[in-house]
Design a protein around this motif. Structure first.
Motif, short mmCIF file in Angstrom:
data_model
loop_
_atom_site.label_atom_id
_atom_site.label_comp_id
_atom_site.label_asym_id
_atom_site.label_seq_id
_atom_site.Cartn_x
_atom_site.Cartn_y
_atom_site.Cartn_z
N THR A 1 100.70 -76.50 123.76
CA THR A 1 101.52 -77.24 122.82
C THR A 1 100.71 -77.59 121.58
O THR A 1 101.26 -78.11 120.61
N PHE A 2 99.40 -77.30 121.60
CA PHE A 2 98.56 -77.54 120.43
C PHE A 2 98.40 -76.25 119.63
O PHE A 2 98.69 -75.15 120.12
N SER A 3 97.91 -76.36 118.40
CA SER A 3 97.83 -75.23 117.49
C SER A 3 96.59 -74.38 117.76
O SER A 3 95.66 -74.81 118.44
N VAL A 4 96.58 -73.19 117.18
CA VAL A 4 95.45 -72.28 117.35
C VAL A 4 94.18 -72.88 116.76
O VAL A 4 93.07 -72.52 117.17
N LYS A 5 94.30 -73.81 115.83
CA LYS A 5 93.12 -74.44 115.23
C LYS A 5 92.31 -75.23 116.24
O LYS A 5 91.13 -75.50 116.01
N LYS A 6 92.94 -75.60 117.38
CA LYS A 6 92.24 -76.39 118.39
C LYS A 6 91.66 -75.56 119.52
O LYS A 6 91.03 -76.10 120.43
N VAL A 7 91.86 -74.25 119.47
CA VAL A 7 91.46 -73.41 120.61
C VAL A 7 89.95 -73.45 120.83
O VAL A 7 89.47 -73.25 121.96
N GLY A 8 89.19 -73.73 119.78
CA GLY A 8 87.73 -73.79 119.93
C GLY A 8 87.26 -74.91 120.83
O GLY A 8 86.12 -74.90 121.30
N TRP A 9 88.14 -75.89 121.09
CA TRP A 9 87.78 -77.00 121.97
C TRP A 9 88.10 -76.73 123.43
O TRP A 9 87.72 -77.52 124.30
#
Length: 253
Positions: free
Chosen positions: A68-76
């Protein structure tokens, strides 16, 4: 508001690979958050295309998550996955001062690897993160022989009440759900601070292979984007990816 993830749990006697099974379900557009556990993998995979050897009695667990979060957060994701695993081990087995997370998501005991995490994802053009697969391998009862690597298992330091793979799997599901909720809520700073408390001791000597270059230096934590901070003779390096080895006092891996 409790927005923790609910997992559909599947347990198989054997699978070629729990990650491959989850990827297959993702490609079939099965819009269910899965937690897949197997007693034995016949074709397990490690990071960077390595073959992974998996003795019986250890943990082979993968999650299929529809973010449900964006691709910008995938690094976490490597950080929350390793936190979930670390939490599960310490809650079930107790705290051990020599248990650390090695950037970004391996678990070490006395600098010996006891667990690894393999994360795979699919991004729809141009920037929609469609699904994530998080694979976790934990050495519970025994450690495989890996050439050029020091490997350990929980049995090496947990001498009483060694948890089963089923119990560890249940606890990881609980903790991963919690950390996904933190990421959903924009708590990256909290994730970073907690991860740093569980990571290698600051100023550990490291060798890092990144973009076909080898860097040697001193561990200085991670920045606000999750990049590794390595103090080298030529300055502070910010590394977004790489393979990390701890060095002894003589500079040996």
């Amino acid at each position: 508001m409790d927005n923790r993830v609910t997992w559909q749990v599947e347990h198989y006697p054997t699978l070629p690979s729990t990650n491959d099974y989850c990827i297959e379900q993702a490609r079939l557009k099965s819009k269910i958050n899965l937690a897949v556990l197997t007693d034995s993998q016949t074709a397990p995979r490690g990071s960077r295309g390595r073959k992974w050897v998996e003795p019986t009695g250890n943990l082979a667990l993968s999650f299929l998550y529809w973010p449900t979060f964006s691709v910008k957060k995938v690094g976490w994701v490597p950080f929350i996955a390793s936190l979930a695993l670390y939490d599960a081990i310490t809650e079930l087995c107790g705290d051990y001062p020599d248990l650390y997370i090695k950037w970004p998501n391996d678990l070490l005991f006395q600098n010996k690897k006891i667990a690894g995490i393999l994360i795979e994802s699919h991004v729809e053009y141009p920037d929609i993160l469609e699904w994530l697969v998080i694979g976790i391998g934990l050495n519970i009862c025994s450690a495989p022989v890996v050439e050029g690597r020091e490997v350990a298992c929980l049995r090496d330091f947990v001498h009483t009440n060694l948890p089963s793979s089923l119990l560890v799997s249940s606890k990881i599901r609980e903790r991963l759900s919690y950390w996904i909720g933190c990421l959903d809520q924009g708590k990256e700073l909290f994730i970073r601070e907690t991860w740093l408390q569980r990571s290698l001791p600051m100023d550990t000597s490291l060798s890092v292979t990144s973009s076909k270059k080898i860097y040697t230096g001193i561990y200085k934590g991670i920045n606000k984007e999750g990049f590794l901070l390595l103090q080298t003779e030529t300055g502070l390096k910010h590394l977004s990816a790489g393979e990390l080895f701890c060095l002894d006092q003589y500079g040996n891996k």
